[in-house]
Design a protein around this motif. Structure first.
Motif, PDB file in Angstrom:
ATOM      1  N   LEU A 103      -1.568 127.332  52.393  1.00 29.44           N
ATOM      2  CA  LEU A 103      -2.044 128.669  52.058  1.00 29.44           C
ATOM      3  C   LEU A 103      -3.084 128.621  50.947  1.00 29.44           C
ATOM      4  O   LEU A 103      -2.950 127.846  49.995  1.00 29.44           O
ATOM      5  CB  LEU A 103      -0.882 129.554  51.617  1.00 29.44           C
ATOM      6  N   VAL A 104      -4.101 129.457  51.078  1.00 26.57           N
ATOM      7  CA  VAL A 104      -5.104 129.570  50.023  1.00 26.57           C
ATOM      8  C   VAL A 104      -5.151 131.019  49.562  1.00 26.57           C
ATOM      9  O   VAL A 104      -5.072 131.944  50.379  1.00 26.57           O
ATOM     10  CB  VAL A 104      -6.496 129.113  50.497  1.00 26.57           C
ATOM     11  N   PRO A 105      -5.266 131.254  48.270  1.00 23.15           N
ATOM     12  CA  PRO A 105      -5.378 132.628  47.777  1.00 23.15           C
ATOM     13  C   PRO A 105      -6.687 133.257  48.230  1.00 23.15           C
ATOM     14  O   PRO A 105      -7.728 132.596  48.271  1.00 23.15           O
ATOM     15  CB  PRO A 105      -5.340 132.456  46.252  1.00 23.15           C
ATOM     16  N   VAL A 106      -6.631 134.531  48.563  1.00 18.02           N
ATOM     17  CA  VAL A 106      -7.844 135.282  48.897  1.00 18.02           C
ATOM     18  C   VAL A 106      -8.184 136.159  47.697  1.00 18.02           C
ATOM     19  O   VAL A 106      -7.399 137.031  47.331  1.00 18.02           O
ATOM     20  CB  VAL A 106      -7.644 136.150  50.148  1.00 18.02           C
ATOM     21  N   GLN A 121     -13.930 127.827  59.940  1.00 15.18           N
ATOM     22  CA  GLN A 121     -15.304 127.389  60.172  1.00 15.18           C
ATOM     23  C   GLN A 121     -16.062 127.202  58.872  1.00 15.18           C
ATOM     24  O   GLN A 121     -16.922 126.323  58.766  1.00 15.18           O
ATOM     25  CB  GLN A 121     -16.023 128.386  61.083  1.00 15.18           C
ATOM     26  N   GLY A 122     -15.717 127.997  57.856  1.00 15.66           N
ATOM     27  CA  GLY A 122     -16.352 127.816  56.550  1.00 15.66           C
ATOM     28  C   GLY A 122     -15.958 126.506  55.900  1.00 15.66           C
ATOM     29  O   GLY A 122     -16.796 125.807  55.323  1.00 15.66           O
ATOM     30  N   LEU A 123     -14.678 126.151  55.996  1.00 13.54           N
ATOM     31  CA  LEU A 123     -14.242 124.842  55.499  1.00 13.54           C
ATOM     32  C   LEU A 123     -14.955 123.720  56.241  1.00 13.54           C
ATOM     33  O   LEU A 123     -15.392 122.729  55.633  1.00 13.54           O
ATOM     34  CB  LEU A 123     -12.730 124.698  55.656  1.00 13.54           C
ATOM     35  N   ALA A 124     -15.082 123.875  57.569  1.00  9.32           N
ATOM     36  CA  ALA A 124     -15.771 122.853  58.356  1.00  9.32           C
ATOM     37  C   ALA A 124     -17.235 122.748  57.953  1.00  9.32           C
ATOM     38  O   ALA A 124     -17.756 121.653  57.725  1.00  9.32           O
ATOM     39  CB  ALA A 124     -15.643 123.161  59.840  1.00  9.32           C
ATOM     40  N   ALA A 125     -17.907 123.878  57.866  1.00  9.19           N
ATOM     41  CA  ALA A 125     -19.323 123.863  57.488  1.00  9.19           C
ATOM     42  C   ALA A 125     -19.509 123.278  56.096  1.00  9.19           C
ATOM     43  O   ALA A 125     -20.484 122.561  55.835  1.00  9.19           O
ATOM     44  CB  ALA A 125     -19.895 125.280  57.554  1.00  9.19           C
ATOM     45  N   HIS A 126     -18.555 123.545  55.206  1.00  8.78           N
ATOM     46  CA  HIS A 126     -18.650 123.031  53.842  1.00  8.78           C
ATOM     47  C   HIS A 126     -18.546 121.510  53.831  1.00  8.78           C
ATOM     48  O   HIS A 126     -19.388 120.817  53.239  1.00  8.78           O
ATOM     49  CB  HIS A 126     -17.561 123.659  52.977  1.00  8.78           C
ATOM     50  N   TYR A 127     -17.519 120.941  54.484  1.00  9.81           N
ATOM     51  CA  TYR A 127     -17.402 119.476  54.436  1.00  9.81           C
ATOM     52  C   TYR A 127     -18.502 118.805  55.244  1.00  9.81           C
ATOM     53  O   TYR A 127     -18.985 117.727  54.879  1.00  9.81           O
ATOM     54  CB  TYR A 127     -15.997 119.003  54.824  1.00  9.81           C
ATOM     55  N   LEU A 128     -18.929 119.435  56.336  1.00 14.94           N
ATOM     56  CA  LEU A 128     -19.994 118.830  57.141  1.00 14.94           C
ATOM     57  C   LEU A 128     -21.298 118.706  56.355  1.00 14.94           C
ATOM     58  O   LEU A 128     -22.040 117.735  56.526  1.00 14.94           O
ATOM     59  CB  LEU A 128     -20.224 119.651  58.411  1.00 14.94           C
ATOM     60  N   THR A 129     -21.579 119.678  55.498  1.00  7.75           N
ATOM     61  CA  THR A 129     -22.841 119.668  54.750  1.00  7.75           C
ATOM     62  C   THR A 129     -22.703 119.085  53.348  1.00  7.75           C
ATOM     63  O   THR A 129     -23.719 118.863  52.686  1.00  7.75           O
ATOM     64  CB  THR A 129     -23.406 121.095  54.625  1.00  7.75           C
ATOM     65  N   ALA A 275     -11.800 125.998  49.800  1.00  7.39           N
ATOM     66  CA  ALA A 275     -11.715 127.416  50.164  1.00  7.39           C
ATOM     67  C   ALA A 275     -12.309 128.299  49.074  1.00  7.39           C
ATOM     68  O   ALA A 275     -13.012 129.278  49.367  1.00  7.39           O
ATOM     69  CB  ALA A 275     -10.261 127.801  50.421  1.00  7.39           C
ATOM     70  N   ALA A 276     -12.040 127.955  47.820  1.00  5.11           N
ATOM     71  CA  ALA A 276     -12.614 128.728  46.718  1.00  5.11           C
ATOM     72  C   ALA A 276     -14.135 128.670  46.745  1.00  5.11           C
ATOM     73  O   ALA A 276     -14.822 129.676  46.500  1.00  5.11           O
ATOM     74  CB  ALA A 276     -12.087 128.210  45.383  1.00  5.11           C
ATOM     75  N   ALA A 277     -14.687 127.496  47.072  1.00  6.68           N
ATOM     76  CA  ALA A 277     -16.143 127.358  47.174  1.00  6.68           C
ATOM     77  C   ALA A 277     -16.685 128.226  48.299  1.00  6.68           C
ATOM     78  O   ALA A 277     -17.727 128.889  48.151  1.00  6.68           O
ATOM     79  CB  ALA A 277     -16.520 125.897  47.381  1.00  6.68           C
ATOM     80  N   VAL A 278     -15.998 128.237  49.438  1.00  5.21           N
ATOM     81  CA  VAL A 278     -16.435 129.063  50.567  1.00  5.21           C
ATOM     82  C   VAL A 278     -16.386 130.541  50.199  1.00  5.21           C
ATOM     83  O   VAL A 278     -17.340 131.299  50.456  1.00  5.21           O
ATOM     84  CB  VAL A 278     -15.573 128.775  51.805  1.00  5.21           C
ATOM     85  N   PHE A 279     -15.282 130.977  49.580  1.00  2.00           N
ATOM     86  CA  PHE A 279     -15.163 132.386  49.213  1.00  2.00           C
ATOM     87  C   PHE A 279     -16.201 132.777  48.155  1.00  2.00           C
ATOM     88  O   PHE A 279     -16.709 133.906  48.169  1.00  2.00           O
ATOM     89  CB  PHE A 279     -13.750 132.689  48.718  1.00  2.00           C
ATOM     90  N   THR A 280     -16.522 131.850  47.260  1.00  2.00           N
ATOM     91  CA  THR A 280     -17.584 132.124  46.285  1.00  2.00           C
ATOM     92  C   THR A 280     -18.915 132.338  46.988  1.00  2.00           C
ATOM     93  O   THR A 280     -19.685 133.241  46.645  1.00  2.00           O
ATOM     94  CB  THR A 280     -17.700 130.969  45.276  1.00  2.00           C
ATOM     95  N   HIS A 281     -19.191 131.510  48.014  1.00  2.00           N
ATOM     96  CA  HIS A 281     -20.427 131.679  48.783  1.00  2.00           C
ATOM     97  C   HIS A 281     -20.436 133.001  49.546  1.00  2.00           C
ATOM     98  O   HIS A 281     -21.502 133.604  49.733  1.00  2.00           O
ATOM     99  CB  HIS A 281     -20.606 130.511  49.749  1.00  2.00           C
ATOM    100  N   VAL A 282     -19.268 133.462  49.992  1.00  2.00           N
ATOM    101  CA  VAL A 282     -19.200 134.773  50.633  1.00  2.00           C
ATOM    102  C   VAL A 282     -19.513 135.866  49.617  1.00  2.00           C
ATOM    103  O   VAL A 282     -20.307 136.780  49.874  1.00  2.00           O
ATOM    104  CB  VAL A 282     -17.813 135.004  51.269  1.00  2.00           C
TER     105      VAL A 282
END
Length: 320
Positions: A103-106, A121-129, A275-282
């Protein structure tokens, strides 16, 4: 509770609405009342048997909602918390028992709808790049299926990191969506490798992200520059099959990888940081989730048909 179950691997008709008992949390688990469920192509792979799972099972890997119960030994997660999860089978249901470690906090400034639309998909895009191929300013990056859920996020993150993004998509409308996401160029599939060479002065791309698989692999292998990278990050047209490794040498000493989230985000600390990095980008607008369709949970089969028909230009969500 209402749920969707697969009793035998097969087509979208294998997704059957059922009534199941509400889950109770085992030790180390929390029960999440799913507010929004995200669809991903991996759901198709489990449903059709590409990724075998014991039947019957509840499919789905991603959702966001509220914690309603916690099991023994759970720390840092409490009833009432807004959370999201990915890579946990069983999301196509009103409630799901999830290991607390997944679980990740939202954050309060992120809508649960956006969390469900972007997490996996955000986690995937993050590690892929960031780790599969750390994209740097000035590189040329090719993204296939660039208007889809993962592809659009790859375009956004690669462009944010200063790359020149060449998007590949099947229709002019999808190509326009990729340009709106930050791509510099947008191409159709027909002859895209040759066009990539032309756009790069004959050199080719530093990295190609191919989520299509069988139908595009040969062209994708022809698009990177010398010592470039080909990242196969999906198989929407089917598995690539056996590969003669000599082709990597003759194509320019290329590297080929088929990465997974489990290897790039191997533990809870890494998961929550990513996840925190992805949510920050959102929150800051770098990642802009695009939801195409929201359907009731009972229409999961229709949602799968949309995914497999390649008619989607954004995320498909289910509402319990």
């Amino acid at each position: 509770m209402r749920a969707i179950q697969v009793t035998r691997a097969g087509g979208s008709a294998a997704l059957t609405p059922v009534e199941l008992p509400e889950p109770a949390p085992a030790a180390g688990e929390a029960v999440v009342r799913n507010a929004v469920i995200g669809l991903n192509f991996i759901d198709v792979y489990f449903r059709d048997g590409t990724y075998p799972a014991p039947c019957p099972f509840v499919p789905g890997q991603e959702a966001a909602g509220t914690v309603t119960a916690v099991g023994e030994g759970v720390e840092g997660i409490a009833v009432g918390d807004r959370v999201a999860y990915a890579t946990q089978l069983g999301a196509y249901a009103e409630s799901t028992a999830v290991p607390a470690a997944k679980l990740v906090p939202v954050p309060e400034n992120i809508h649960l709808r956006d969390a469900a639309a972007v997490l996996l998909q955000g986690l995937a895009a993050h590690y892929l790049t960031h780790t599969t191929h750390p994209v740097t300013a000035g590189e040329t990056v090719v993204v296939l299926a660039a208007a889809g859920g993962l592809g659009r996020l790859l375009v956004q993150l690669a462009a944010h990191r200063g790359a020149t993004v060449i998007a590949v998509a099947s229709t002019e409308d999808k190509q326009r969506l990729a340009l709106d996401a930050g791509a510099r160029h947008a191409l159709p599939y027909d002859g895209f490798a040759e066009r990539v060479r032309e756009l790069t002065g004959g050199e080719g791309a530093h990295v190609v992200y191919d989520s299509v698989g069988a139908d595009t692999f040969d062209q994708s292998l022809a698009a990177p520059r010398r010592r470039g990278h080909l990242v196969v990050c999906g198989l929407s047209s089917g598995p690539v099959g056996a590969i003669d490794v000599e082709r990597l040498r003759t194509a320019g000493s290329l590297t080929l990888t088929r990465p997974s989230l489990a290897d790039h985000v191997p533990d809870t600390a890494a998961l929550r940081a990513a996840a925190a990095a992805v949510f920050t980008h959102v929150a800051d607008g770098v990642v802009r989730p695009r939801v195409q369709t929201e359907l009731p949970l009972s229409e999961a089969a229709r949602a799968h048909d949309l995914l497999e028909g390649r008619g989607t230009t954004g995320k498909v969500l289910l509402r319990p």
